[in-house]
Design a protein around this motif. Sequence first.
Motif, PDB file in Angstrom:
ATOM      1  N   HIS A  12      10.587 116.750   3.760  1.00 42.82           N
ATOM      2  CA  HIS A  12      10.603 115.422   3.148  1.00 42.82           C
ATOM      3  C   HIS A  12      10.479 115.567   1.638  1.00 42.82           C
ATOM      4  CE1 HIS A  12       9.492 114.494   7.268  1.00 42.82           C
ATOM      5  NE2 HIS A  12       9.906 113.263   7.047  1.00 42.82           N
ATOM      6  N   LEU A  13      11.252 114.790   0.903  1.00 40.01           N
ATOM      7  CA  LEU A  13      11.217 114.760  -0.556  1.00 40.01           C
ATOM      8  C   LEU A  13      10.502 113.499  -1.006  1.00 40.01           C
ATOM      9  CD1 LEU A  13      12.233 115.450  -3.497  1.00 40.01           C
ATOM     10  CD2 LEU A  13      14.303 114.173  -2.901  1.00 40.01           C
ATOM     11  N   ALA A  45       3.934 114.366   3.084  1.00 38.50           N
ATOM     12  CA  ALA A  45       4.775 113.608   2.153  1.00 38.50           C
ATOM     13  C   ALA A  45       4.211 112.204   1.939  1.00 38.50           C
ATOM     14  CB  ALA A  45       6.205 113.526   2.690  1.00 38.50           C
ATOM     15  N   GLU A  46       3.759 111.587   3.017  1.00 37.57           N
ATOM     16  CA  GLU A  46       3.188 110.242   2.914  1.00 37.57           C
ATOM     17  C   GLU A  46       1.923 110.259   2.057  1.00 37.57           C
ATOM     18  OE1 GLU A  46       2.191 106.595   5.897  1.00 37.57           O
ATOM     19  OE2 GLU A  46       1.432 108.576   6.473  1.00 37.57           O
ATOM     20  N   ARG A  63       8.463 102.755  -8.649  1.00 38.10           N
ATOM     21  CA  ARG A  63       8.509 102.882  -7.193  1.00 38.10           C
ATOM     22  C   ARG A  63       8.652 104.347  -6.805  1.00 38.10           C
ATOM     23  NH1 ARG A  63       7.632  98.149  -7.425  1.00 38.10           N
ATOM     24  NH2 ARG A  63       8.448  96.461  -6.186  1.00 38.10           N
ATOM     25  N   TYR A  64       7.987 104.696  -5.728  1.00 40.43           N
ATOM     26  CA  TYR A  64       8.101 106.039  -5.159  1.00 40.43           C
ATOM     27  C   TYR A  64       8.699 105.931  -3.761  1.00 40.43           C
ATOM     28  CZ  TYR A  64       5.778 108.221  -9.033  1.00 40.43           C
ATOM     29  OH  TYR A  64       5.499 108.696 -10.287  1.00 40.43           O
ATOM     30  N   PHE A  65       9.432 106.962  -3.375  1.00 39.75           N
ATOM     31  CA  PHE A  65      10.151 106.976  -2.108  1.00 39.75           C
ATOM     32  C   PHE A  65       9.923 108.289  -1.372  1.00 39.75           C
ATOM     33  CE2 PHE A  65      12.410 104.284  -5.064  1.00 39.75           C
ATOM     34  CZ  PHE A  65      12.693 103.160  -4.320  1.00 39.75           C
ATOM     35  N   VAL A  66      10.022 108.228  -0.046  1.00 39.86           N
ATOM     36  CA  VAL A  66      10.015 109.418   0.800  1.00 39.86           C
ATOM     37  C   VAL A  66      11.405 109.523   1.418  1.00 39.86           C
ATOM     38  CG1 VAL A  66       9.048 110.536   2.845  1.00 39.86           C
ATOM     39  CG2 VAL A  66       7.559 109.190   1.342  1.00 39.86           C
ATOM     40  N   VAL A  67      12.066 110.649   1.192  1.00 38.08           N
ATOM     41  CA  VAL A  67      13.400 110.891   1.741  1.00 38.08           C
ATOM     42  C   VAL A  67      13.266 111.925   2.858  1.00 38.08           C
ATOM     43  CG1 VAL A  67      15.733 111.713   1.256  1.00 38.08           C
ATOM     44  CG2 VAL A  67      14.476 110.429  -0.486  1.00 38.08           C
ATOM     45  N   HIS A  68      13.809 111.613   4.011  1.00 32.98           N
ATOM     46  CA  HIS A  68      13.760 112.505   5.168  1.00 32.98           C
ATOM     47  C   HIS A  68      14.875 113.552   5.036  1.00 32.98           C
ATOM     48  CE1 HIS A  68      11.000 109.832   7.442  1.00 32.98           C
ATOM     49  NE2 HIS A  68      11.574 108.922   6.678  1.00 32.98           N
ATOM     50  N   LEU A  69      14.588 114.630   4.312  1.00 33.82           N
ATOM     51  CA  LEU A  69      15.602 115.665   4.096  1.00 33.82           C
ATOM     52  C   LEU A  69      16.079 116.292   5.404  1.00 33.82           C
ATOM     53  CD1 LEU A  69      14.269 117.568   0.952  1.00 33.82           C
ATOM     54  CD2 LEU A  69      16.095 115.872   1.078  1.00 33.82           C
ATOM     55  N   HIS A  70      15.183 116.419   6.364  1.00 29.56           N
ATOM     56  CA  HIS A  70      15.566 117.040   7.643  1.00 29.56           C
ATOM     57  C   HIS A  70      16.662 116.241   8.333  1.00 29.56           C
ATOM     58  CE1 HIS A  70      13.264 114.170  10.212  1.00 29.56           C
ATOM     59  NE2 HIS A  70      12.531 114.065   9.121  1.00 29.56           N
ATOM     60  N   ARG A  71      16.694 114.950   8.122  1.00 32.61           N
ATOM     61  CA  ARG A  71      17.755 114.126   8.728  1.00 32.61           C
ATOM     62  C   ARG A  71      19.093 114.363   8.047  1.00 32.61           C
ATOM     63  NH1 ARG A  71      14.561 108.375   9.444  1.00 32.61           N
ATOM     64  NH2 ARG A  71      13.112 109.125  11.031  1.00 32.61           N
TER      65      ARG A  71
END
Length: 84
Positions: A12-13, A45-46, A63-71
């Motif tokens: 996760h990024l 990541a959270e 704003r901050y975001f979590v990107v599901h890199l594995h997906r």
Amino acid sequence: MADADGKKQLLHLVFGGELKTLDSTEFRDLDKLDIVGIFPDYKSAESAWKSKAQASVDNAHMRYFVVHLHRLLNPDENGASGQR
């Protein structure tokens, strides 16, 4: 592939920056994006996301975001698995 604890690595990024407007996800300045890091699972990541989001609470445009890199890396593995 599992890590040393036997858990599957799900990258996760976490990143953030100032948005142009409150109702979009377009950033004011891409050169000023805050790349927090890449984490091995959603929980860590959270935690990083929450810390950064709370630290910037006074700036409504930040704003901050979590990107599901594995997906993105393995889209076929995420069909009906329900993993975060």
